[in-house]
Structure formats: structure tokens, C-alpha cells
Design an enzyme around this catalytic site. Structure first.
Site, PDB file in Angstrom:
ATOM      1  N   GLU A 114      12.907  -9.723   0.915  1.00 33.44           N
ATOM      2  CA  GLU A 114      12.116  -8.553   1.449  1.00 33.44           C
ATOM      3  C   GLU A 114      12.838  -7.335   1.037  1.00 33.44           C
ATOM      4  OE1 GLU A 114      12.200  -8.640   5.622  1.00 33.44           O
ATOM      5  OE2 GLU A 114      10.424  -7.235   5.869  1.00 33.44           O
ATOM      6  N   ASN A 124       7.981  -5.767  -1.320  1.00 29.67           N
ATOM      7  CA  ASN A 124       7.955  -4.952  -0.275  1.00 29.67           C
ATOM      8  C   ASN A 124       6.458  -4.569   0.175  1.00 29.67           C
ATOM      9  OD1 ASN A 124       7.988  -2.339   1.018  1.00 29.67           O
ATOM     10  ND2 ASN A 124       8.995  -1.084  -0.357  1.00 29.67           N
ATOM     11  N   PRO A 141       0.675  -1.184  -0.005  1.00 33.75           N
ATOM     12  CA  PRO A 141       0.005  -0.061  -0.010  1.00 33.75           C
ATOM     13  C   PRO A 141       0.890   1.199   0.015  1.00 33.75           C
ATOM     14  CG  PRO A 141      -0.083  -1.032   2.144  1.00 33.75           C
ATOM     15  CD  PRO A 141       0.345  -2.053   1.156  1.00 33.75           C
ATOM     16  N   ASN A 142       0.325   2.191  -0.821  1.00 31.98           N
ATOM     17  CA  ASN A 142       0.714   3.521  -1.023  1.00 31.98           C
ATOM     18  C   ASN A 142       2.226   3.767  -1.641  1.00 31.98           C
ATOM     19  OD1 ASN A 142      -1.268   5.013   0.590  1.00 31.98           O
ATOM     20  ND2 ASN A 142      -0.294   3.650   2.294  1.00 31.98           N
ATOM     21  N   ALA A 197       3.376  -1.084   4.569  1.00 33.75           N
ATOM     22  CA  ALA A 197       2.882  -1.130   6.015  1.00 33.75           C
ATOM     23  C   ALA A 197       2.499  -2.532   6.403  1.00 33.75           C
ATOM     24  CB  ALA A 197       1.772  -0.133   6.213  1.00 33.75           C
ATOM     25  N   HIS A 235       4.483  -5.003   8.787  1.00 32.44           N
ATOM     26  CA  HIS A 235       4.446  -4.984  10.258  1.00 32.44           C
ATOM     27  C   HIS A 235       3.229  -5.528  10.908  1.00 32.44           C
ATOM     28  CE1 HIS A 235       7.767  -2.459   9.273  1.00 32.44           C
ATOM     29  NE2 HIS A 235       6.997  -1.455   8.546  1.00 32.44           N
ATOM     30  N   TYR A 275      11.180   8.844   1.247  1.00 36.12           N
ATOM     31  CA  TYR A 275      11.064   7.740   0.205  1.00 36.12           C
ATOM     32  C   TYR A 275      11.670   8.399  -1.110  1.00 36.12           C
ATOM     33  CZ  TYR A 275       8.236   5.497   3.344  1.00 36.12           C
ATOM     34  OH  TYR A 275       7.624   5.096   4.678  1.00 36.12           O
ATOM     35  N   ASP A 285       1.859 -16.207   5.790  1.00 36.76           N
ATOM     36  CA  ASP A 285       1.520 -17.381   5.448  1.00 36.76           C
ATOM     37  C   ASP A 285       1.281 -17.839   4.074  1.00 36.76           C
ATOM     38  OD1 ASP A 285       1.045 -17.783   8.052  1.00 36.76           O
ATOM     39  OD2 ASP A 285      -1.150 -17.585   8.071  1.00 36.76           O
ATOM     40  N   HIS A 298      12.635  -2.685   1.575  1.00 36.44           N
ATOM     41  CA  HIS A 298      12.378  -1.811   2.126  1.00 36.44           C
ATOM     42  C   HIS A 298      13.350  -0.638   1.400  1.00 36.44           C
ATOM     43  CE1 HIS A 298       9.420  -3.598   4.574  1.00 36.44           C
ATOM     44  NE2 HIS A 298      10.347  -4.463   4.942  1.00 36.44           N
ATOM     45  N   ARG A 330       4.394  12.324  -2.431  1.00 39.70           N
ATOM     46  CA  ARG A 330       4.403  12.823  -1.226  1.00 39.70           C
ATOM     47  C   ARG A 330       5.758  12.011  -0.188  1.00 39.70           C
ATOM     48  NH1 ARG A 330       0.387  13.096   2.554  1.00 39.70           N
ATOM     49  NH2 ARG A 330       1.855  14.403   3.385  1.00 39.70           N
ATOM     50  N   ARG A 358      13.722   3.339  12.434  1.00 38.52           N
ATOM     51  CA  ARG A 358      12.554   3.975  12.301  1.00 38.52           C
ATOM     52  C   ARG A 358      11.755   3.785  13.595  1.00 38.52           C
ATOM     53  NH1 ARG A 358       9.773   4.574   6.814  1.00 38.52           N
ATOM     54  NH2 ARG A 358       8.782   5.941   7.760  1.00 38.52           N
TER      55      ARG A 358
HETATM   56  O1  CA2 Z   1      10.683   1.720   3.500  1.00 43.28           O
HETATM   57  C1  CA2 Z   1       9.842   1.064   2.875  1.00 43.28           C
HETATM   58  O2  CA2 Z   1      10.096   0.671   1.847  1.00 43.28           O
HETATM   59  C2  CA2 Z   1       8.450   0.819   3.844  1.00 43.28           C
HETATM   60  O3  CA2 Z   1       8.099  -0.543   3.432  1.00 43.28           O
HETATM   61  C3  CA2 Z   1       7.659   1.885   3.255  1.00 43.28           C
HETATM   62  C4  CA2 Z   1       6.120   1.793   3.820  1.00 43.28           C
HETATM   63  C5  CA2 Z   1       6.433   1.574   5.363  1.00 43.28           C
HETATM   64  O4  CA2 Z   1       5.420   1.517   6.107  1.00 43.28           O
HETATM   65  C6  CA2 Z   1       7.343   0.606   5.700  1.00 43.28           C
HETATM   66  O5  CA2 Z   1       7.533   0.589   7.492  1.00 43.28           O
HETATM   67  C7  CA2 Z   1       8.538   0.895   5.204  1.00 43.28           C
HETATM   68  C8  CA2 Z   1       5.186   2.893   3.460  1.00 43.28           C
HETATM   69  C9  CA2 Z   1       5.179   3.142   1.898  1.00 43.28           C
HETATM   70  C10 CA2 Z   1       4.469   4.433   1.818  1.00 43.28           C
HETATM   71  O6  CA2 Z   1       5.015   4.997   0.741  1.00 43.28           O
HETATM   72  C11 CA2 Z   1       4.437   6.142   0.344  1.00 43.28           C
HETATM   73  C12 CA2 Z   1       5.061   6.809  -0.620  1.00 43.28           C
HETATM   74  C13 CA2 Z   1       4.662   8.268  -0.892  1.00 43.28           C
HETATM   75  C14 CA2 Z   1       3.837   8.866  -0.169  1.00 43.28           C
HETATM   76  C15 CA2 Z   1       3.319   8.102   0.864  1.00 43.28           C
HETATM   77  C16 CA2 Z   1       3.545   6.955   1.160  1.00 43.28           C
END
Ligand code: CA2
Length: 148
Positions: free
Chosen positions: A98, A74, A9-10, A77, A80, A22, A87, A100, A17, A107
Site C-alpha cells: 500500500e 494507492n 480516484p483523482n 479515498a 478508507h 500532493y 476482499d 500513499h 490541483r 491527517r
Molecule cells: O496520500 C495519498 O496518496 C492518498 O491516497 C491520496 C488520496 C486521499 O484520499 C488519501 O487519504 C491519501 C486522494 C487522492 C486525490 O488526489 C488528488 C490529486 C490532485 C488533485 C485532487 C486530488
């Protein structure tokens, strides 16, 4: 060889953003790097992104039947929180890496557990987009060494 790259997700919002965490490159840029890496290594790649846990679980299950030989994931969220993704990865028993973008070890406390990581042969974090390239090349090397 066929690799599946899964994004949670995201991640489709990359470059729009949260650039300080990121980076400013977009999801489209990430897709280009993944396709370029596949070309360089003469492998087939499929990429799937979903904002839904069940969508990711469905795609992992599909990988069992469609000739996929390795997964780069990847879970974002869901890393976690998702025992369902853990599974599914265990269920298909394909080598998985994996990835990230950020260094999650530096973090918040709630990011210190990775369920998906428990079913992965390797974890790469904090290397940005290059982590995907490293993950794919790790799987290619592992595949090439099979049977040695
Ligand atoms: O560092 C990573 O790749 C994460 O998997 C990214 C996740 C975060 O929840 C993990 O803890 C670490 C979040 C991805 C959200 O990506 C966004 C990108 C642009 C704007 C908003 C969110």
C-alpha cells in the site's frame, strides 16, 4: 517478474490541483518514474488508474489470471471506505504494498483506517512518488528471495 501498479480516484489530477498536499508533479511524471523503476529492475510493469471502485476490483481480479506477481496499490479515498478492494486483494492472495503520497497518519481522523492495508504486506506513506519506487523494489526483493 510482473508488477501491477493500481491508482484510485483523482490521482489522475496530480499536479493540477491540491499541489500543497500532493506536490506539483503530474500523473504523467508518476508514470515515467514507475516505468523507469521497472526498467532499472528489469521487470515488467502495468499501471491502471480508475475513479471507480468496481474498476479497481476488476483489475485486481484480472491480476490473478494474467501472471501478475505483485501489486503496488494507492487506493486513494477508497483506502478508507472499501471493503470490496480489501476482499479482492485477499481473494487473489498476491503480495501487495500500500502506498500513499501523503503521510495519512498525520491527517484527518477519517483517514486513519485503511481497509486495503489489512491485505498488504507493507505500507509506505509520506514519501511522495518515491513511495511507488520503494514499493516496487520491496516486491522485487521479496520475489528474488523466494525459494531461498
Ligand atoms: O496520500 C495519498 O496518496 C492518498 O491516497 C491520496 C488520496 C486521499 O484520499 C488519501 O487519504 C491519501 C486522494 C487522492 C486525490 O488526489 C488528488 C490529486 C490532485 C488533485 C485532487 C486530488
Amino acid at each position: 517478474m510482473k508488477i501491477l501498479v493500481l491508482n484510485g480516484p483523482n490521482l489522475n489530477m496530480l499536479g493540477i490541483r491540491e499541489k500543497s498536499i500532493y506536490g506539483s508533479e503530474t500523473y504523467e511524471d508518476l508514470l515515467n518514474l514507475i516505468k523507469e523503476t521497472a526498467k532499472e529492475n528489469k521487470i515488467e510493469v502495468e499501471v491502471y488508474q480508475s475513479n471507480h471502485e468496481g474498476g479497481l476490483v476488476d483489475r485486481i481480479q484480472q491480476a490473478y489470471f494474467d501472471g501478475t506477481e505483485g501489486i503496488v496499490i494507492n487506493p486513494a479515498a477508497y483506502t478508507h471506505t472499501s471493503v470490496a478492494i480489501l476482499d479482492a486483494l485477499k481473494g487473489v492472495s498476491l503480495p501487495a504494498v500500500e502506498v500513499h503520497l501523503s503521510d495519512v497518519s498525520q491527517r484527518e481522523d477519517f483517514r486513519q483506517i485503511s481497509y486495503a492495508g489489512m491485505a498488504c504486506v507493507k505500507t509506505i506513506m509520506g514519501k511522495g512518488f518515491l513511495g511507488y519506487k520503494e514499493g516496487m523494489e520491496f516486491l522485487v526483493e521479496k520475489y528474488d528471495r523466494k525459494g531461498e
